[in-house]
Write a protein that holds these residues in place. Structure first.
Motif, PDB file in Angstrom:
ATOM      1  N   TRP A  88       0.827  -1.211   0.000  1.00 59.20           N
ATOM      2  CA  TRP A  88       0.000   0.000   0.000  1.00 59.20           C
ATOM      3  C   TRP A  88       0.859   1.258   0.000  1.00 59.20           C
ATOM      4  CZ3 TRP A  88      -4.186  -0.530  -2.150  1.00 59.20           C
ATOM      5  CH2 TRP A  88      -5.115  -1.540  -1.857  1.00 59.20           C
ATOM      6  N   ALA A  89       2.026   1.191   0.662  1.00 58.48           N
ATOM      7  CA  ALA A  89       2.929   2.349   0.643  1.00 58.48           C
ATOM      8  C   ALA A  89       3.413   2.636  -0.770  1.00 58.48           C
ATOM      9  CB  ALA A  89       4.116   2.093   1.575  1.00 58.48           C
ATOM     10  N   VAL A 145       1.779   1.865  -3.530  1.00 56.02           N
ATOM     11  CA  VAL A 145       0.627   2.393  -4.270  1.00 56.02           C
ATOM     12  C   VAL A 145       0.529   3.890  -4.071  1.00 56.02           C
ATOM     13  CG1 VAL A 145      -1.904   2.401  -4.399  1.00 56.02           C
ATOM     14  CG2 VAL A 145      -0.676   0.218  -4.256  1.00 56.02           C
ATOM     15  N   GLU A 146       0.689   4.346  -2.830  1.00 56.08           N
ATOM     16  CA  GLU A 146       0.596   5.778  -2.546  1.00 56.08           C
ATOM     17  C   GLU A 146       1.765   6.551  -3.150  1.00 56.08           C
ATOM     18  OE1 GLU A 146      -0.607   7.624   1.433  1.00 56.08           O
ATOM     19  OE2 GLU A 146       1.583   7.920   1.434  1.00 56.08           O
ATOM     20  N   ARG A 147       2.986   6.046  -2.930  1.00 51.81           N
ATOM     21  CA  ARG A 147       4.181   6.796  -3.342  1.00 51.81           C
ATOM     22  C   ARG A 147       4.328   6.883  -4.855  1.00 51.81           C
ATOM     23  NH1 ARG A 147       9.619   5.407  -4.192  1.00 51.81           N
ATOM     24  NH2 ARG A 147       9.333   3.283  -3.434  1.00 51.81           N
ATOM     25  N   LYS A 186       1.900   6.206  -7.118  1.00 49.83           N
ATOM     26  CA  LYS A 186       0.606   6.445  -7.780  1.00 49.83           C
ATOM     27  C   LYS A 186       0.249   5.263  -8.695  1.00 49.83           C
ATOM     28  CE  LYS A 186      -0.065  10.552  -6.004  1.00 49.83           C
ATOM     29  NZ  LYS A 186       0.880  10.410  -4.886  1.00 49.83           N
ATOM     30  N   ASP A 194      -4.385   3.350   5.910  1.00 48.45           N
ATOM     31  CA  ASP A 194      -3.277   4.243   6.255  1.00 48.45           C
ATOM     32  C   ASP A 194      -2.661   4.945   5.048  1.00 48.45           C
ATOM     33  OD1 ASP A 194      -3.597   3.440   8.879  1.00 48.45           O
ATOM     34  OD2 ASP A 194      -2.052   1.890   8.771  1.00 48.45           O
ATOM     35  N   PHE A 195      -2.968   4.451   3.848  1.00 55.37           N
ATOM     36  CA  PHE A 195      -2.331   4.985   2.644  1.00 55.37           C
ATOM     37  C   PHE A 195      -3.378   5.389   1.611  1.00 55.37           C
ATOM     38  CE2 PHE A 195       0.707   2.069   4.587  1.00 55.37           C
ATOM     39  CZ  PHE A 195       1.859   2.856   4.641  1.00 55.37           C
ATOM     40  N   ASP A 196      -3.009   6.337   0.794  1.00 58.10           N
ATOM     41  CA  ASP A 196      -3.888   6.820  -0.272  1.00 58.10           C
ATOM     42  C   ASP A 196      -3.808   5.863  -1.464  1.00 58.10           C
ATOM     43  OD1 ASP A 196      -5.366   8.197  -2.128  1.00 58.10           O
ATOM     44  OD2 ASP A 196      -3.900   9.805  -2.416  1.00 58.10           O
ATOM     45  N   HIS A 197      -4.926   5.227  -1.811  1.00 57.49           N
ATOM     46  CA  HIS A 197      -4.945   4.325  -2.966  1.00 57.49           C
ATOM     47  C   HIS A 197      -5.935   4.823  -4.024  1.00 57.49           C
ATOM     48  CE1 HIS A 197      -8.493   2.844  -0.831  1.00 57.49           C
ATOM     49  NE2 HIS A 197      -7.725   2.484   0.191  1.00 57.49           N
ATOM     50  N   SER A 198      -6.200   6.126  -4.007  1.00 59.76           N
ATOM     51  CA  SER A 198      -7.164   6.687  -4.960  1.00 59.76           C
ATOM     52  C   SER A 198      -6.658   6.667  -6.394  1.00 59.76           C
ATOM     53  CB  SER A 198      -7.513   8.125  -4.559  1.00 59.76           C
ATOM     54  OG  SER A 198      -6.349   8.952  -4.571  1.00 59.76           O
ATOM     55  N   SER A 199      -5.337   6.420  -6.586  1.00 63.02           N
ATOM     56  CA  SER A 199      -4.797   6.347  -7.949  1.00 63.02           C
ATOM     57  C   SER A 199      -5.216   5.055  -8.657  1.00 63.02           C
ATOM     58  CB  SER A 199      -3.264   6.412  -7.912  1.00 63.02           C
ATOM     59  OG  SER A 199      -2.733   5.356  -7.108  1.00 63.02           O
TER      60      SER A 199
END
Length: 543
Positions: free
Chosen positions: A263-264, A266-268, A270, A292-297
């Protein structure tokens, strides 16, 4: 062309033409020319541009050709976990017209030596982590003519040293025909020993286009794909598709699958797409780090290899949004049988077609057949058969298996299912999973779906076993949700009004962890083996 020439010739008056197709390595050539310094591959703290990647592929191809005499049609066995060298080796083989033969890296040394012999491989590329595998291959009846090591090892020549020695040298992509083999895709061997399915340049070009059209529309150079499964099988096909699109491939930094680490990334970076199996999707969305991480990409999370149970589908949709895509397909059809796109996954049970794995892929055709090969009406269960350009050329050096696999031009999947009036496919299970209890057919998947609706159950698998009274009965292996306690009686009561009595499993056995294949799939063969090891089946036989 004259009209009478067409009318007078059943082939339309067209003389046979060349079957030449583009070598799959041209996908790398094209990306290097067009995208140059844009990222092709990311692994840990290293990034290779398309120009870098193409140069390394060429360097290895030159080394294989000039140092070891590899030529068109030669097979090269690759035993390695995911790494940049493994990905490069695939295209280096393609560039020479040689055949890429990746193994399941978790297999034993003896199993890998069998794959070497079965494929007739003339060379071995082996990661330094597997000295016993290299030794087993080197002492086999058909020892490889050469061995390369990925990383420092006591066996073979160093892969990276060879690449460094030949950087800047080039070799043209070998001329290939549509049916020239490019990849031996070993079946998982859930029944008997693995067989080498022969994939070809023309077939795989169709598969790449089909994946982009049906699974990931709009994928291109701005996309980033995270690899969370071994490149030796479905993930390798998925990444070939990413190369075709010019998208960036990202490898996990370590061999161990760490959900938070994924997930890290995915966020870093994109990340926009990934391919995996339902059990891994389940782990991804149930792990606390998903929040905990942004997975909107993410635009596409593609799952295959097994159907996803409805409870897990809903959880994935709740956590990730409408990004999950299902496809059904075997290695022999390179994943190209059906698709259920993002837009047809729904949290609403009324709006969703519950239990379907989708509709026919573009250019492919399904037929539900009885044991004699006759097509069955809509709604009736039979063997799922398929035809189209994604079907493999056959099993290598295995005429008996080929005779069983094909009938009247159809490839027989060995899976059972039926279609609804709109053509959507519903998989009942493997033909080998079905059992007959009291004269009635029982399809485990239907019961597993019901069990998984229980809030305390995380995973379920049912196998049929011999029974003196009923012929066969089911034993359900269950894994409880962490922290929950559940009893046989509780599950039996939960199912009582949901299934017919003849479908009710005779026993419910609880495991701490469900046995899975190297690709994260629950296979009935492994479940049955685990029951045997625990004495459950022996106890029944002597009862």
């Amino acid at each position: 062309m004259a009209a009478d020439a067409i009318a007078g010739d059943p082939k339309g008056g067209v003389a046979p033409q060349s079957t030449r197709v583009s070598n799959l390595a041209h996908l790398v050539t094209r990306a290097a020319r067009r995208l140059g310094d844009r990222p092709a591959l990311v692994w840990g703290d290293k990034t290779w541009s398309w120009r870098d990647f193409d140069a390394r592929v060429s360097a290895m191809a030159v080394a294989l050709k000039d140092r070891f005499g590899v030529t068109k049609g030669d097979r090269i066995l690759v035993q390695s976990q995911n790494c940049n060298q493994m990905f490069e080796a695939m295209f280096a083989c393609f560039r020479l017209g040689a055949v890429y033969v990746p193994t399941n890296f978790r297999q034993t040394p003896e199993e890998v030596a069998f794959l070497l012999e079965a494929s007739g491989a003339s060379g071995l590329i082996c990661n330094a982590s597997f000295p016993a595998h290299a030794e087993a291959c080197q002492r086999s009846a058909r020892a490889p003519g050469f061995t390369l090591s990925i990383g420092e090892a006591a066996f073979g020549e160093d892969y990276d040293a060879l690449v460094d020695a030949h950087l800047g040298q080039d070799v043209p992509n070998t001329v290939v025909d549509r049916d020239d083999p490019c990849w031996f895709f070993f079946t998982s061997g859930t029944t008997g020993r693995p067989k080498a399915a022969v994939l070809t340049h023309g077939q795989m070009a169709f598969v790449a286009v089909n994946h982009l059209n049906d699974l990931m529309p709009g994928t291109g150079p701005d996309d980033v794909s995270l690899v969370v499964a071994p490149l030796s099988h479905g993930a390798g096909v998925h990444q070939l598709t990413q190369v075709a699109a010019g998208a960036t491939t990202v490898l996990l930094p370590s061999e161990r699958f760490d959900v938070a680490e994924a997930w890290a990334l995915v966020e870093r970076l994109k990340v926009t797409n990934m391919f995996t199996v339902p059990t891994i999707v389940k782990r991804l969305v149930e792990h606390p780090s998903v929040d905990d991480f942004d997975h909107s990409s993410l635009r596409y999370v593609i799952y295959a290899g097994a159907p996803m149970y409805r409870a897990d589908q809903k959880r994935a949709l709740e956590k990730l949004g409408p990004v999950i895509v299902q496809y059904f397909g075997l290695g022999e059809v390179t994943g190209n049988i059906t698709v259920l796109p993002c837009g047809e996954h729904s949290l609403d049970d009324e709006a969703a077609r519950l239990g379907t794995c989708g509709f026919e892929r573009t250019g492919m055709e399904l037929s539900i057949q009885d044991e004699a090969g006759a097509e069955l009406p809509l709604g009736q269960t039979g063997e799922i058969c398929v035809a189209g350009p994604a079907v493999f050329a056959g099993y290598y050096d295995n005429s008996e298996a080929n005779a069983k696999a094909f009938r009247n031009g159809w490839f027989r999947t060995g899976d059972l299912g039926h279609r609804d009036e709109a053509g959507y496919l519903y998989i009942t299970g493997r033909a080998s999973d079905m059992y007959i209890s009291g004269g009635s057919n029982v399809y485990p998947r239907e019961i597993e779906e019901k069990i998984l609706a229980h809030p305390k159950i995380s995973e379920a698998a049912i196998v049929g076993v011999p029974d003196p009274d009923w012929g066969e009965v089911g034993i359900a292996v269950l894994v409880a949700v962490p922290g929950e306690t559940v009893t046989e009686a509780e599950i039996g009561a939960f199912l009582a009004d949901k299934i017919s009595r003849y479908k009710m499993p005779k026993r419910f056995v609880f495991f701490d962890e469900m046995p899975k294949s190297a690709y994260g799939k629950i296979t009935k063969k492994l479940v049955r083996q685990a029951l045997e090891e625990r004495g459950v089946l022996t106890a029944r036989a002597t009862a």
